[in-house]
Design an enzyme around this catalytic site. Structure first.
Site, short mmCIF file in Angstrom:
data_model
loop_
_atom_site.label_atom_id
_atom_site.label_comp_id
_atom_site.label_asym_id
_atom_site.label_seq_id
_atom_site.Cartn_x
_atom_site.Cartn_y
_atom_site.Cartn_z
N LYS A 1 48.84 -31.31 -20.85
CA LYS A 1 49.18 -29.98 -20.32
C LYS A 1 49.72 -29.10 -21.44
O LYS A 1 49.44 -27.90 -21.49
CB LYS A 1 50.20 -30.12 -19.19
CG LYS A 1 49.52 -30.58 -17.91
CD LYS A 1 50.44 -30.84 -16.75
CE LYS A 1 49.59 -31.33 -15.57
NZ LYS A 1 50.31 -31.97 -14.51
N ASP B 1 47.58 -26.01 -6.53
CA ASP B 1 46.39 -25.93 -7.38
C ASP B 1 45.22 -25.29 -6.65
O ASP B 1 44.35 -24.69 -7.26
CB ASP B 1 46.01 -27.35 -7.85
CG ASP B 1 46.99 -27.87 -8.89
OD1 ASP B 1 47.36 -27.08 -9.78
OD2 ASP B 1 47.41 -29.05 -8.81
N PHE C 1 56.15 -27.29 -16.99
CA PHE C 1 56.62 -28.53 -16.39
C PHE C 1 55.39 -29.42 -16.17
O PHE C 1 54.26 -28.94 -16.14
CB PHE C 1 57.31 -28.27 -15.05
CG PHE C 1 58.80 -28.08 -15.17
CD1 PHE C 1 59.32 -26.98 -15.82
CD2 PHE C 1 59.68 -29.03 -14.65
CE1 PHE C 1 60.69 -26.80 -15.95
CE2 PHE C 1 61.05 -28.86 -14.77
CZ PHE C 1 61.56 -27.76 -15.42
N ASN D 1 53.92 -27.83 -0.73
CA ASN D 1 54.43 -29.11 -1.27
C ASN D 1 55.93 -29.17 -1.06
O ASN D 1 56.53 -28.26 -0.50
CB ASN D 1 54.04 -29.25 -2.75
CG ASN D 1 54.60 -28.12 -3.57
OD1 ASN D 1 55.81 -27.97 -3.69
ND2 ASN D 1 53.71 -27.28 -4.11
N PRO E 1 44.58 -19.49 -9.63
CA PRO E 1 44.78 -19.20 -11.05
C PRO E 1 45.90 -20.08 -11.59
O PRO E 1 46.85 -20.40 -10.86
CB PRO E 1 45.19 -17.73 -11.07
CG PRO E 1 45.67 -17.43 -9.69
CD PRO E 1 44.93 -18.37 -8.77
N ASP E 2 45.77 -20.52 -12.83
CA ASP E 2 46.85 -21.29 -13.45
C ASP E 2 47.77 -20.32 -14.19
O ASP E 2 47.41 -19.78 -15.24
CB ASP E 2 46.28 -22.35 -14.40
CG ASP E 2 47.35 -23.35 -14.79
OD1 ASP E 2 48.41 -22.93 -15.28
OD2 ASP E 2 47.16 -24.56 -14.55
N ILE E 3 48.95 -20.12 -13.62
CA ILE E 3 49.87 -19.09 -14.14
C ILE E 3 50.38 -19.47 -15.53
O ILE E 3 50.40 -18.66 -16.46
CB ILE E 3 51.06 -18.91 -13.16
CG1 ILE E 3 50.53 -18.60 -11.76
CG2 ILE E 3 51.99 -17.80 -13.64
CD1 ILE E 3 51.55 -18.78 -10.66
N LYS F 1 44.93 -17.34 14.48
CA LYS F 1 45.30 -18.75 14.61
C LYS F 1 44.07 -19.57 15.04
O LYS F 1 43.40 -19.22 16.02
CB LYS F 1 46.41 -18.90 15.65
CG LYS F 1 46.93 -20.30 15.76
CD LYS F 1 48.02 -20.42 16.81
CE LYS F 1 48.31 -21.89 17.05
NZ LYS F 1 48.86 -22.15 18.35
N LYS G 1 47.40 -25.91 -21.71
CA LYS G 1 48.02 -24.68 -21.19
C LYS G 1 48.74 -23.92 -22.30
O LYS G 1 49.40 -22.93 -22.04
CB LYS G 1 48.97 -25.03 -20.04
CG LYS G 1 48.26 -25.78 -18.91
CD LYS G 1 49.09 -25.87 -17.66
CE LYS G 1 48.38 -26.70 -16.59
NZ LYS G 1 48.86 -26.44 -15.24
#
Ligand code: PMT
Length: 413
Positions: free
Chosen positions: A350, A288, A336, A220, A315-317, A298, A354
């Site tokens: 969130k 995500d 964030f 991103n 995994p969601d840290i 390649k 979270k």
């Protein structure tokens, strides 16, 4: 040439023995080409005669909120606004408490809330008064409001006790003011040891890169600027900072331990390795999803057409840190939320899912250059509500967040 040359300093003198040092301070400021306007509290006049300040500064000394003559010559609003710096020295426990509470019952305290400058406090008081819980709360509040502090230092007091509370020397005050004018450091973080001294912080920043094959990846637009600025601000506030960073083109801020990673799973491992910590700030734009069937070689164009990428969730840290058992969980978990719609509602979701203490919500919609840009517009969302900050350079937003973190940690003690 000194940065103080041509500046006007409004010096608010509080009632303490250290007021005598301010006579020398006025001289030192004059040597550097600065004009000093002195305001004295009633208590200050018990220690030093106004005439002494008037003689050294060559200016009228102000002390009466209700003086008709003073108001016609120069109103108290003008007195506070026409100065480049507002310095409170000695900043007594009483003056600090009044400023923190927004009281305005004499000229000095009225000026402190009428000013459009961030006052700089130079504390001087007995060690017990400085260590008192109420004083600590008031100082934390003023720091959170953006006020600067110079000192105090440890030393022998006029009362014979030894410890922190002694006012720094006039030449050190002058040097501190010059640093503030250079804006090399945020005002509130000039307090010597810093409000986060002894605290450990982990900050994540930048994007993650999730490989498709050895030369391609999903990622991103995060530049890492916001996360790096937060790491720098926390370090300047005295914290021991580990910055876990995805691939970005930035150099690590001074005094920060850098752990470089590429993927979300590497970021999680690096965060786990950096624990325990008092504060976790998840500013990274973690992918995500990752490619389940990433190729070891390649991928070639061929008759079969474009490759089918199969994605699996990373995994969601932040969530992993937020849900750690109490003994291992950082006291403050700051997440964030990068949203393109329903900013506050999504951030609140969130916050709960979270298990964060705070969520820094930013609207990263199409016409908004937060990803990669130098500014951010933030709403702080927590259990108490939502607090919208003005658009700020990322460095200033980070400094403000560092002050908020220091205050919240202080409140948790
Ligand atoms: O890097 P810059 O160019 O300066 O831009 C700053 C920024 C826009 C990247 C930053 O301000 C920001 O918003 N960072 C969070 C970006 C993001 O991934 O937001 P999110 O809403 O998708 O994630 C919510 C939170 O969960 C974030 O704290 C994120 O770090 C965390 N997360 C998300 C997914 C995942 N797998 N693990 C996580 O820890």
């Amino acid at each position: 040439m000194s940065k103080l040359s041509g500046k006007t300093v409004l010096l608010i003198v509080g009632g303490g023995v250290a007021a005598y040092k301010c006579l020398d301070l006025v001289r030192r400021l004059a040597e550097r080409g600065a004009k000093t306007r002195v305001v004295m509290t009633a208590a200050a006049r018990q220690f030093i005669a106004p005439l002494a300040f008037a003689s050294l500064s060559g200016e009228k000394v102000y002390d009466d909120l209700f003086s008709l003559t003073d108001e016609t010559e120069m109103g108290h609003i003008e007195l506070s606004r026409s100065s480049d710096l507002v310095v409170v020295a000695p900043a007594t426990a009483d003056l600090i408490a009044k400023a923190a509470g927004g009281l305005a019952n004499d000229l000095a305290s009225t000026l402190l809330i009428a000013t459009d400058k961030q006052p700089i406090f130079v504390p001087a008081m007995n060690v017990r008064m400085w260590l008192n819980a109420a004083t600590a709360r008031n100082v934390a509040q003023l720091r959170a409001d953006g006020c600067g502090f110079l000192g105090p230092v440890e030393g022998e007091m006029a009362c014979g006790e030894f410890g922190p509370g002694r006012m720094i020397e006039p030449l050190e005050i002058v040097a501190g003011l010059e640093r503030i004018l250079e804006q090399t450091q945020p005002q509130a973080l000039l307090a010597g040891p810093g409000p986060l001294k002894g605290k450990r912080a982990i900050v994540t920043a930048g994007p993650t890169q999730e490989p498709i094959d050895p030369v391609r990846y999903i990622s991103n637009k995060s530049s890492g600027k916001q996360g790096y600025a937060i790491a720098a601000a926390l370090a300047q506030a005295g914290a021991d900072v580990t910055l876990v960073s995805g691939p970005v083109g930035l150099t690590a801020p001074a005094g920060v331990r850098l752990s470089k990673v590429e993927t979300a799973r590497e970021m999680l491992a690096a965060v786990e390795a950096a624990l325990p910590a008092d504060v976790y700030v998840g500013a990274a734009a973690v992918a995500d999803w990752r490619v389940e069937n990433a190729g070891a070689r390649k991928t070639k164009k061929g008759a079969k057409g474009p490759p089918q990428l199969s994605l699996v969730e990373n995994p969601d840290i932040l969530s992993a840190v937020g849900h750690l058992p109490a003994k291992r969980r950082p006291a403050l978990v700051v997440g964030f939320a990068a949203e393109t719609e329903n900013l506050v509602a999504n951030a609140r979701g969130k916050l709960q899912r979270k298990k964060c203490d705070l969520v820094v919500a930013n609207d990263v919609g199409a016409d908004n250059a937060i990803f990669g840009g130098d500014h951010n517009t933030i709403v702080i969302v927590d259990a108490r509500g939502a607090d919208a900050w003005p658009a700020l350079p990322k460095r200033e937003a980070a400094q403000r967040l560092a002050r908020l973190i220091a205050t919240r940690l202080e409140q948790k003690r």
